[in-house]
Scaffold this active site. Structure first.
Site, mmCIF file in Angstrom:
data_model
loop_
_atom_site.group_PDB
_atom_site.id
_atom_site.type_symbol
_atom_site.label_atom_id
_atom_site.label_comp_id
_atom_site.label_asym_id
_atom_site.label_seq_id
_atom_site.Cartn_x
_atom_site.Cartn_y
_atom_site.Cartn_z
ATOM 1 C CE LYS A 298 -3.813 -1.955 2.715
ATOM 2 N NZ LYS A 298 -4.901 -1.755 1.728
ATOM 3 N NE ARG A 372 -10.883 -9.756 -2.462
ATOM 4 C CZ ARG A 372 -11.075 -8.791 -3.366
ATOM 5 N NH1 ARG A 372 -11.309 -9.097 -4.643
ATOM 6 N NH2 ARG A 372 -11.071 -7.531 -3.015
HETATM 7 MN MN MN Z 1 -5.539 -5.450 1.723
#
Ligand code: MN
Ligand code: ZN
Length: 521
Positions: A298, A372
């Site tokens: 990120k 997920r």
């Molecule tokens: Mn993530």
């Protein structure tokens, strides 16, 4: 595949744990009859009146005792009692402080009373008064309990790591909060046996989320859960460590955790307060104790907040803590899918193909789509082990849901209209609103891989394709919904009276309400 755990960070974490101040005590809440005290710190909820209209009750008494100082202050400040307004008055009559909290126009409903309680709680958290009296003169059934619930939520604070308070300075937020209402001490039963446990479930979730990732990692999440459930009846806790997950073929959850020095865990908390053998309600939470994105790293800005990426797990577990605490007549299970998502020489790579416990395979397109990945093995496990009557998974899953819904609604994804209606109503009643989002069959097309059964991401809408991916691991015909709470788990400059800035614990109240209204016998 796994590296030795480095000693230094663990020692450092242990050191922090030893030297930190104890977390600030929340004020104890008790209930009394509505006689107004004549000194100390008083909070008075006042209904909205038109300009110049006289008020009766305690307001009139204090006004008389202060030779009209109270009504002059109210007029000077143009305070009408509108909802969400306050007037803080030091030195009125014999009081150190009188806080007027606007109760709004007309008869307040439960949600508004809770909000008013939230303002009381915010005030109580800042005040150094050893006792705060709150006077609620309305006769609504349950009002005192709703007020107390809001106050318990609103007084939340986390100053465990602060060391800068002077020794001679009394701590704010400690002491007691006395709710005075027509219900009197009878309200205590409703509180102690019921709503207090829900407030504690929210606090449990907020504490876990607020803790930094060098204090809470998968094993520590498990330890704190064990501590919170200690002594609770009808509870059993199961923990899957790495070898256990390897034996079960949980390549998906393991792929997320394999880059971290801190091994992943799956935590299952079962509460059996209902009929023996009755299928449970299952809550499955994403528990990424820190999400760096992995090798799909990120950007640095706001990465610190990714300690919050275990909110789903904290809220699922906190909800079952609430059910156990109030001895709800229901069977429920919380599954926390716990891992730390880090980049390293052992981390999963984009392009890796992963085999899930279900046997299905997928290609990792982004290691940052890890939520997920951990959820699908947890969902597989709870379906096999517990055969739940309904499953709701909860996750800070996608940035796309924040783009769509901001910080006002969590996204609700389900193909089950009846379940959607139940969850939406529960969210409305609990003040944790949901907005239903589409699950178009076409999303599956966007997740096709040339070399595996699926890809772990790709295509738009990002939140819908994520929901579709998770749905591929749900048994046909099983009631299931997915909540994307990425915009609701953390408040920053847009706090609510019952949700101070920081971790919201979103989901605990919603799940408690969902169970209360639909599954308790
Ligand atoms: Mn993530
Ligand atoms: Zn994440």
């Amino acid at each position: 595949m796994r590296r030795h755990r480095p000693l230094q960070p663990l020692l450092f974490a242990a050191l922090i744990a030893c030297t930190a101040l104890p977390a600030a005590a929340q004020r104890d809440i008790r209930f009394e009859s509505p006689q107004a005290p004549t000194s100390g710190t008083l909070v008075l909820a006042v209904p909205q009146v038109a300009d110049g209209e006289a008020r009766d009750g305690a307001f009139a008494q204090i006004d008389a005792a202060s030779q009209g100082a109270l009504s002059r202050a109210v007029a000077a400040a143009a305070f009408t009692g509108r909802a969400d307004s306050q007037l803080d008055l030091p030195g009125i009559a014999g009081f150190d402080r009188v806080l007027l909290v606007g109760a709004g126009d007309g008869a307040p409903d439960a949600r508004r009373i809770e909000d008013i309680g939230g303002h009381v709680g915010r005030f109580a958290a800042r005040s150094k008064a050893p006792r705060i009296d709150v006077l609620w003169e309305g006769a609504e059934a349950g009002a005192a309990t709703q007020l107390a619930f809001g106050a318990a939520l609103g007084q939340y604070r986390f100053d465990k790591y602060r060391t800068t308070r002077g020794d001679d300075e009394p701590a704010a937020g400690q002491g007691e909060l006395v709710v005075r209402s027509p219900a009197g001490a009878a309200a205590a039963q409703d509180w102690d046996g019921d709503w207090k446990a829900v407030a504690e479930g929210v606090k449990f979730a907020r504490d876990l989320v607020t803790e930094p990732a060098n204090a809470v990692w998968p094993e520590e999440f498990v330890a704190r859960t064990r501590a919170a459930f200690a002594g609770k009846a009808n509870v059993s806790i199961e923990v899957l460590d790495v070898p256990a997950m390897e034996r079960l073929g949980m390549g998906s959850l393991l792929a997320v955790g394999q880059g971290s020095a801190r091994p992943p865990r799956m935590l299952i908390v079962r509460y059996n307060g209902g009929a023996r053998g009755e299928a449970p309600v299952a809550f499955v939470g994403k528990g990424i104790t820190f999400d760096s994105g992995g090798l799909s790293l990120k950007p640095g800005e706001n990465m610190w907040r990714m300690k919050y990426d275990m909110t789903g797990a904290a809220s699922a577990t906190g909800a079952v803590l609430a059910l156990a605490g109030r001895r709800a007549p229901v069977n429920a299970v919380a599954v926390a899918a716990l891992a730390e998502n880090m980049p390293s020489g052992t981390a999963s790579r984009p392009g890796d193909v992963v085999r899930t416990a279900s046997g299905k395979t997928y290609e990792i397109i982004s290691t940052d789509a890890e939520g997920r990945m951990v959820l699908v093995d947890a969902l597989w496990y709870v379906q096999r082990q517990d055969n739940p009557r309904v499953i709701v998974d909860i996750a800070t899953l996608t940035g796309a849901i924040v783009t769509a819904l901001g910080n006002d609604y969590a996204g609700l994804f389900t193909r089950d209209d009846a379940l959607a209606a139940q969850l939406t109503a529960a969210g409305e009643a609990a003040g944790e609103p949901l907005w239903r989002m589409p699950m178009h069959p076409g999303y599956g097309k966007m997740l096709e891989s040339p070399i595996a059964d699926m890809r772990n991401g790709g295509g738009r809408p990002g939140s819908g394709t994520a929901a579709h991916f998770i749905g591929e691991f749900i048994d046909a015909g099983r009631a299931w919904a997915h909540l994307d709470i990425a915009g609701m788990a953390w408040r920053d400059g847009n706090e609510l009276s019952t949700t101070p800035a920081g971790a919201s614990g979103y989901g605990v109240r919603l799940f408690d309400r969902f169970v209360r209204e639909n599954y308790e016998r």
